[in-house]
Write a protein that holds these residues in place. Structure first.
Motif, short mmCIF file in Angstrom:
data_model
loop_
_atom_site.label_atom_id
_atom_site.label_comp_id
_atom_site.label_asym_id
_atom_site.label_seq_id
_atom_site.Cartn_x
_atom_site.Cartn_y
_atom_site.Cartn_z
N LYS A 230 0.83 -1.21 0.00
CA LYS A 230 0.00 0.00 0.00
C LYS A 230 0.87 1.26 0.00
O LYS A 230 0.56 2.24 -0.68
N LYS A 231 1.95 1.23 0.79
CA LYS A 231 2.84 2.39 0.87
C LYS A 231 3.49 2.64 -0.50
O LYS A 231 3.58 3.78 -0.96
N ALA A 232 3.92 1.56 -1.14
CA ALA A 232 4.54 1.69 -2.47
C ALA A 232 3.54 2.26 -3.47
O ALA A 232 3.88 3.18 -4.24
N ASN A 233 2.33 1.75 -3.45
CA ASN A 233 1.30 2.23 -4.38
C ASN A 233 1.00 3.71 -4.15
O ASN A 233 0.78 4.47 -5.10
N ALA A 234 0.98 4.11 -2.88
CA ALA A 234 0.72 5.51 -2.55
C ALA A 234 1.84 6.42 -3.06
O ALA A 234 1.62 7.60 -3.35
N MET A 235 3.04 5.85 -3.18
CA MET A 235 4.19 6.60 -3.70
C MET A 235 4.28 6.53 -5.22
O MET A 235 5.19 7.08 -5.83
N GLY A 236 3.33 5.80 -5.82
CA GLY A 236 3.33 5.67 -7.27
C GLY A 236 4.32 4.64 -7.78
O GLY A 236 4.75 4.69 -8.94
N LEU A 237 4.66 3.68 -6.91
CA LEU A 237 5.65 2.66 -7.26
C LEU A 237 5.04 1.27 -7.26
O LEU A 237 4.15 0.97 -6.47
N THR A 238 5.53 0.42 -8.15
CA THR A 238 5.16 -0.99 -8.11
C THR A 238 6.13 -1.70 -7.17
O THR A 238 7.19 -1.17 -6.83
#
Length: 370
Positions: A230-238
């Motif tokens: 979730k944190k990665a997705n929030a940062m725009g990262l896969t």
């Protein structure tokens, strides 16, 4: 007649009281049965979850050996409690249910045993049947090692061959969510690079390349949590981008407190469309371990070479630790764009946002080390 009636009513009253006193034990017995059945169902469901993989074991003390002596007459329940107390297992009830259900507790022996906190239940059970013996082969995967490094170690130890391991990594499909979204790109040299989690593992002598890979992937799956996704997705990262950045930092940074600072450098350069120019990616493209990168090396035309390509390399260049992954997800707040090693012993870097300042520092420290 009135006396008879009175006597009759008294008898009826006594009869009723006798009936009530007989019902009480039956009710208590039924309550015990209900509680017993409920407990059994809970235990069964808990064990079923384990069998289906619904419960994951959290091993915080991976890689530590623990000696335990088991006396003759020790019950399987007592053994389960001893293993729990020694942090070999996380749940004594779960282990107890497994050994009772499988019937393997009958083969447990008394004696001195060496356990490791990375062992799974099957390995623990196998060990409990062979006091004073160990069929476990130790595999240490270090942070920053590559898929090829692991293949070489396994080959040298005679566990599986280099070719078998490499082929299994690149051809066998493993059922993990984090692998489903990997780019299907033929230019990737190592499909599972980045996800073969660095840790201490204990393997049996009949392990296959597939079973070993599965252990390494399973460990990554345990540690890379849903919150991280979730944190990665929030940062725009896969997940793959997170692991790729972490794999670079793992090879670039020796001084751990700087990992989140270097992560900020990566993000800052990406935002400004500046090539990353990370030496670790050059060495991966070159397929060579070295402390220095030559100017000629930076010209290697490889999708892994960040002197050659824009943005991130095509995939991870090593297998990073969870600490490094967390640093990528929690970068420092800086405007740094450049860094150079200032202490060759500790690996500490000099950081700056100014290119001329970087060149001056680079000249200073390069001369110092040469």
């Amino acid at each position: 007649m009135s006396k008879k009636k009175g006597k009759s009513s008294k008898n009826k009253g006594r009869k009723k009281r006798k009936i009530k006193s007989k019902k009480a034990p039956i009710i208590i017995l039924l309550l015990f049965l209900i509680v017993g059945i409920s407990s059994s169902l809970v235990s069964y469901n808990y064990y079923s979850l384990y069998q289906k993989g619904g419960i994951k074991l959290d091993k915080d003390n991976i890689g530590h050996n623990v000696n335990i002596s088991i006396k003759t007459g020790t019950t399987s329940r007592e053994i389960s409690e001893a293993l729990k107390s020694a942090n070999i297992i996380d749940n004594s009830l779960l282990f107890y249910l497994k050994v009772k259900n499988d019937g393997v507790y009958k083969n447990f022996q008394a004696g001195d045993f060496v356990f490791n906190t990375s062992m799974d239940y099957d390995q623990i059970i196998e060990t409990l049947q062979k006091p004073g013996q160990s069929d476990q082969l130790k595999l240490l995967v270090k942070e920053g090692q590559t898929q090829e490094d692991i293949a070489k170690i396994l080959d040298e130890k005679g566990i599986v061959s280099y070719d078998d391991f490499m082929n299994a990594c690149n051809t066998i499909s493993f059922d993990y969510d984090f692998l489903k979204d990997l780019p299907k790109d033929s230019e990737r040299e190592s499909v599972l690079e980045g996800y073969l989690y660095p840790d201490t593992y204990y393997l049996s002598k009949n392990e296959t390349a597939e079973s070993i890979i599965n252990k390494l992937l399973s460990r990554f799956n345990e540690l890379y949590t849903d919150d991280m996704v979730k944190k990665a997705n929030a940062m725009g990262l896969t997940t793959d981008e997170v692991v790729t950045i972490a794999s670079i930092i793992e090879r670039e940074v020796k001084y751990k407190p700087e990992k989140n600072i270097v992560a900020s450098v990566v993000y800052n350069r990406l935002k400004q469309n500046i090539k990353l120019q990370m030496d670790a990616t050059v060495l991966y493209a070159k397929k060579e371990h070295s402390d220095r990168t030559l100017i000629s090396d930076t010209k290697i035309q490889s999708p892994y070479n960040t002197y050659y390509v824009d943005g991130l390399p095509i995939g991870p260049i090593s297998n990073p630790s969870i600490d490094t992954i967390e640093a990528v997800l929690n970068p420092a707040n800086t405007d740094y764009l450049y860094y150079v090693v200032k202490d060759d012993t500790t690996g500490e870097h000099f950081f700056t946002a100014d290119y001329n300042e970087f060149l001056t520092a680079k000249d200073k420290y390069v001369k110092k080390f040469n």
